[in-house]
Design a protein around this motif. Structure first.
Motif, PDB file in Angstrom:
ATOM      1  N   HIS A   1      70.629  75.569  25.230  1.00 55.72           N
ATOM      2  CA  HIS A   1      71.749  76.295  25.841  1.00 55.72           C
ATOM      3  C   HIS A   1      71.146  77.506  26.540  1.00 55.72           C
ATOM      4  O   HIS A   1      70.564  78.368  25.894  1.00 55.72           O
ATOM      5  N   ILE A   2      71.286  77.554  27.856  1.00 58.04           N
ATOM      6  CA  ILE A   2      70.676  78.618  28.650  1.00 58.04           C
ATOM      7  C   ILE A   2      71.762  79.524  29.227  1.00 58.04           C
ATOM      8  O   ILE A   2      72.697  79.048  29.871  1.00 58.04           O
ATOM      9  N   SER A   3      71.633  80.821  28.985  1.00 59.01           N
ATOM     10  CA  SER A   3      72.551  81.812  29.544  1.00 59.01           C
ATOM     11  C   SER A   3      71.859  82.545  30.684  1.00 59.01           C
ATOM     12  O   SER A   3      70.731  83.033  30.521  1.00 59.01           O
ATOM     13  N   LEU A   4      72.519  82.623  31.827  1.00 60.53           N
ATOM     14  CA  LEU A   4      71.938  83.226  33.025  1.00 60.53           C
ATOM     15  C   LEU A   4      72.845  84.336  33.553  1.00 60.53           C
ATOM     16  O   LEU A   4      74.033  84.115  33.776  1.00 60.53           O
TER      17      LEU A   4
ATOM     18  N   ASP B   1      60.429  79.131  26.803  1.00 58.07           N
ATOM     19  CA  ASP B   1      59.847  80.182  27.646  1.00 58.07           C
ATOM     20  C   ASP B   1      59.720  79.718  29.094  1.00 58.07           C
ATOM     21  O   ASP B   1      59.958  80.497  30.029  1.00 58.07           O
ATOM     22  N   ALA B   2      59.361  78.446  29.275  1.00 62.33           N
ATOM     23  CA  ALA B   2      59.223  77.915  30.628  1.00 62.33           C
ATOM     24  C   ALA B   2      60.565  77.905  31.351  1.00 62.33           C
ATOM     25  O   ALA B   2      60.650  78.241  32.538  1.00 62.33           O
ATOM     26  N   ALA B   3      61.615  77.528  30.634  1.00 67.10           N
ATOM     27  CA  ALA B   3      62.954  77.514  31.229  1.00 67.10           C
ATOM     28  C   ALA B   3      63.382  78.919  31.636  1.00 67.10           C
ATOM     29  O   ALA B   3      63.994  79.120  32.701  1.00 67.10           O
ATOM     30  N   GLU B   4      63.067  79.901  30.807  1.00 68.16           N
ATOM     31  CA  GLU B   4      63.459  81.281  31.109  1.00 68.16           C
ATOM     32  C   GLU B   4      62.695  81.835  32.310  1.00 68.16           C
ATOM     33  O   GLU B   4      63.248  82.593  33.115  1.00 68.16           O
ATOM     34  N   GLU B   5      61.431  81.461  32.445  1.00 65.81           N
ATOM     35  CA  GLU B   5      60.608  81.981  33.544  1.00 65.81           C
ATOM     36  C   GLU B   5      61.040  81.457  34.912  1.00 65.81           C
ATOM     37  O   GLU B   5      60.691  82.033  35.941  1.00 65.81           O
ATOM     38  N   LEU B   6      61.799  80.383  34.930  1.00 66.58           N
ATOM     39  CA  LEU B   6      62.226  79.813  36.207  1.00 66.58           C
ATOM     40  C   LEU B   6      63.392  80.574  36.840  1.00 66.58           C
ATOM     41  O   LEU B   6      63.717  80.325  38.005  1.00 66.58           O
ATOM     42  N   TRP B   7      63.999  81.496  36.108  1.00 66.82           N
ATOM     43  CA  TRP B   7      65.116  82.278  36.651  1.00 66.82           C
ATOM     44  C   TRP B   7      64.554  83.454  37.460  1.00 66.82           C
ATOM     45  O   TRP B   7      64.668  84.607  37.108  1.00 66.82           O
ATOM     46  N   ARG B   8      63.915  83.088  38.561  1.00 66.00           N
ATOM     47  CA  ARG B   8      63.277  84.067  39.440  1.00 66.00           C
ATOM     48  C   ARG B   8      63.517  83.703  40.903  1.00 66.00           C
ATOM     49  O   ARG B   8      63.775  82.534  41.239  1.00 66.00           O
ATOM     50  N   ARG B   9      63.400  84.698  41.761  1.00 57.58           N
ATOM     51  CA  ARG B   9      63.421  84.464  43.198  1.00 57.58           C
ATOM     52  C   ARG B   9      62.062  83.927  43.648  1.00 57.58           C
ATOM     53  O   ARG B   9      61.061  84.120  42.952  1.00 57.58           O
TER      54      ARG B   9
ATOM     55  N   TYR C   1      68.952  88.437  33.574  1.00 58.62           N
ATOM     56  CA  TYR C   1      68.624  88.079  32.193  1.00 58.62           C
ATOM     57  C   TYR C   1      68.771  86.571  32.011  1.00 58.62           C
ATOM     58  O   TYR C   1      69.747  85.972  32.469  1.00 58.62           O
ATOM     59  N   CYS C   2      67.811  85.964  31.344  1.00 60.26           N
ATOM     60  CA  CYS C   2      67.862  84.534  31.036  1.00 60.26           C
ATOM     61  C   CYS C   2      67.451  84.334  29.588  1.00 60.26           C
ATOM     62  O   CYS C   2      66.401  84.825  29.160  1.00 60.26           O
ATOM     63  N   ASN C   3      68.279  83.630  28.840  1.00 59.35           N
ATOM     64  CA  ASN C   3      67.968  83.354  27.443  1.00 59.35           C
ATOM     65  C   ASN C   3      68.220  81.884  27.148  1.00 59.35           C
ATOM     66  O   ASN C   3      69.304  81.364  27.416  1.00 59.35           O
ATOM     67  N   ALA C   4      67.198  81.210  26.622  1.00 63.05           N
ATOM     68  CA  ALA C   4      67.299  79.791  26.274  1.00 63.05           C
ATOM     69  C   ALA C   4      67.211  79.633  24.759  1.00 63.05           C
ATOM     70  O   ALA C   4      66.232  80.058  24.145  1.00 63.05           O
ATOM     71  N   ASP C   5      68.232  79.055  24.171  1.00 61.47           N
ATOM     72  CA  ASP C   5      68.283  78.814  22.728  1.00 61.47           C
ATOM     73  C   ASP C   5      68.435  77.325  22.452  1.00 61.47           C
ATOM     74  O   ASP C   5      69.145  76.618  23.177  1.00 61.47           O
ATOM     75  N   ARG C   6      67.782  76.871  21.394  1.00 58.50           N
ATOM     76  CA  ARG C   6      67.964  75.476  20.990  1.00 58.50           C
ATOM     77  C   ARG C   6      69.373  75.280  20.439  1.00 58.50           C
ATOM     78  O   ARG C   6      69.882  76.118  19.704  1.00 58.50           O
TER      79      ARG C   6
ATOM     80  N   VAL D   1      83.519  89.835  39.327  1.00 57.85           N
ATOM     81  CA  VAL D   1      82.520  90.717  38.712  1.00 57.85           C
ATOM     82  C   VAL D   1      81.977  90.017  37.465  1.00 57.85           C
ATOM     83  O   VAL D   1      82.589  89.113  36.921  1.00 57.85           O
ATOM     84  N   ARG D   2      80.802  90.450  37.052  1.00 54.79           N
ATOM     85  CA  ARG D   2      80.161  89.904  35.865  1.00 54.79           C
ATOM     86  C   ARG D   2      80.007  88.388  35.949  1.00 54.79           C
ATOM     87  O   ARG D   2      80.272  87.668  34.988  1.00 54.79           O
ATOM     88  N   ILE D   3      79.587  87.920  37.097  1.00 57.10           N
ATOM     89  CA  ILE D   3      79.336  86.484  37.247  1.00 57.10           C
ATOM     90  C   ILE D   3      78.149  86.082  36.376  1.00 57.10           C
ATOM     91  O   ILE D   3      77.142  86.779  36.332  1.00 57.10           O
ATOM     92  N   HIS D   4      78.279  84.981  35.674  1.00 58.62           N
ATOM     93  CA  HIS D   4      77.186  84.479  34.846  1.00 58.62           C
ATOM     94  C   HIS D   4      77.320  82.969  34.700  1.00 58.62           C
ATOM     95  O   HIS D   4      78.348  82.378  35.053  1.00 58.62           O
ATOM     96  N   HIS D   5      76.275  82.353  34.177  1.00 63.07           N
ATOM     97  CA  HIS D   5      76.242  80.896  34.023  1.00 63.07           C
ATOM     98  C   HIS D   5      75.873  80.528  32.592  1.00 63.07           C
ATOM     99  O   HIS D   5      75.122  81.244  31.922  1.00 63.07           O
ATOM    100  N   HIS D   6      76.393  79.389  32.159  1.00 59.08           N
ATOM    101  CA  HIS D   6      75.961  78.741  30.920  1.00 59.08           C
ATOM    102  C   HIS D   6      75.508  77.340  31.299  1.00 59.08           C
ATOM    103  O   HIS D   6      76.228  76.613  31.988  1.00 59.08           O
ATOM    104  N   LEU D   7      74.337  76.973  30.827  1.00 60.92           N
ATOM    105  CA  LEU D   7      73.760  75.673  31.172  1.00 60.92           C
ATOM    106  C   LEU D   7      73.271  74.999  29.900  1.00 60.92           C
ATOM    107  O   LEU D   7      72.518  75.595  29.126  1.00 60.92           O
ATOM    108  N   VAL D   8      73.711  73.782  29.662  1.00 57.74           N
ATOM    109  CA  VAL D   8      73.236  72.989  28.529  1.00 57.74           C
ATOM    110  C   VAL D   8      72.421  71.840  29.096  1.00 57.74           C
ATOM    111  O   VAL D   8      72.895  71.111  29.976  1.00 57.74           O
TER     112      VAL D   8
END
Length: 210
Positions: A13-16, A86-94, A108-113, A71-78
């Motif tokens: 579950h990835i929060s962006l 860590d690899a998934a989090e590092e991809l949230w870049r320009r 901010y990007c956080n990936a949890d199992r 305002v406060r736009i964000h994403h949830h990705l499963v």
């Protein structure tokens, strides 16, 4: 969610979120940014020899008072398992600019199992569907398994359905009637609705026991 990800080893579950510098002006712009992130996930999975990406994406926001501006736009990705957190989090870049070793972080990007509880991943599923207020949109990959449904109009009498709809029995009651299955969620797995023309109806959301 239950069918595709609950028993998937390493599903994430990835929060962006967005930093002020890269905050999108519209929901459409945000979805385009999320689409780019999904393409980077697909590329990395292919590069590492992993199965194709399976995902459900929810884009949410709150709306500014007296305005249609989000305002406060964000994403949830499963997503399905295999990719390192860590690899998934590092991809949230320009994209990297000239002279940069890495592109700027978008936010901010956080990936949890995914971790199933008593009701599986029902709590997360309902959180994504029923976030309070604001607007939300969702999309998914085309390779997801689809849950099946069937109607049991003739299995029970109208009197039985009306009795149970008023009593609202617990999970154990339905497990006895559908051996090997349980409600997806104690609170939301059974819904009871009344219609003046057709009377009472009961809708059950079941998942197979392990």
């Amino acid at each position: 969610m239950h069918l595709n990800f609950e028993y998937e080893p390493g599903a994430l579950h990835i929060s962006l979120t967005y930093s002020p510098k890269y905050l999108p002006e519209t929901m459409e712009d945000a979805e385009k940014e999320a689409g780019k992130y999904i393409r980077r996930l697909k590329y990395m999975r292919k590069k590492e020899g992993l199965p194709p990406l399976k995902y459900i994406l929810v884009t949410a926001c709150t709306m500014k008072k007296k305005s249609d501006k989000p305002v406060r736009i964000h994403h949830h990705l499963v997503i399905n398992g295999g990719l390192d957190r860590d690899a998934a989090e590092e991809l949230w870049r320009r994209p990297r600019r000239k002279g940069q070793k890495q592109g700027d972080r978008i936010g901010y990007c956080n990936a949890d199992r995914l971790q199933a509880e008593e009701d599986g991943i029902g709590a997360l599923s309902h959180y994504l569907v029923k976030q309070a207020g604001g607007k939300k949109r969702w999309s998914s990959s085309h390779n997801l398994k689809r849950p099946s449904s069937r109607t049991n109009d003739r299995k029970y009498t109208r009197r039985q359905v009306e009795k149970w709809a008023k009593q609202k029995p617990d999970c154990t009651f339905w497990e006895k009637r559908y051996p090997g299955w349980t409600l997806t969620n104690e609170d939301y797995g059974a819904q009871y609705e009344y219609n003046e023309l057709t009377g009472w109806s009961i809708y059950l959301k079941l998942r197979r026991k392990e």
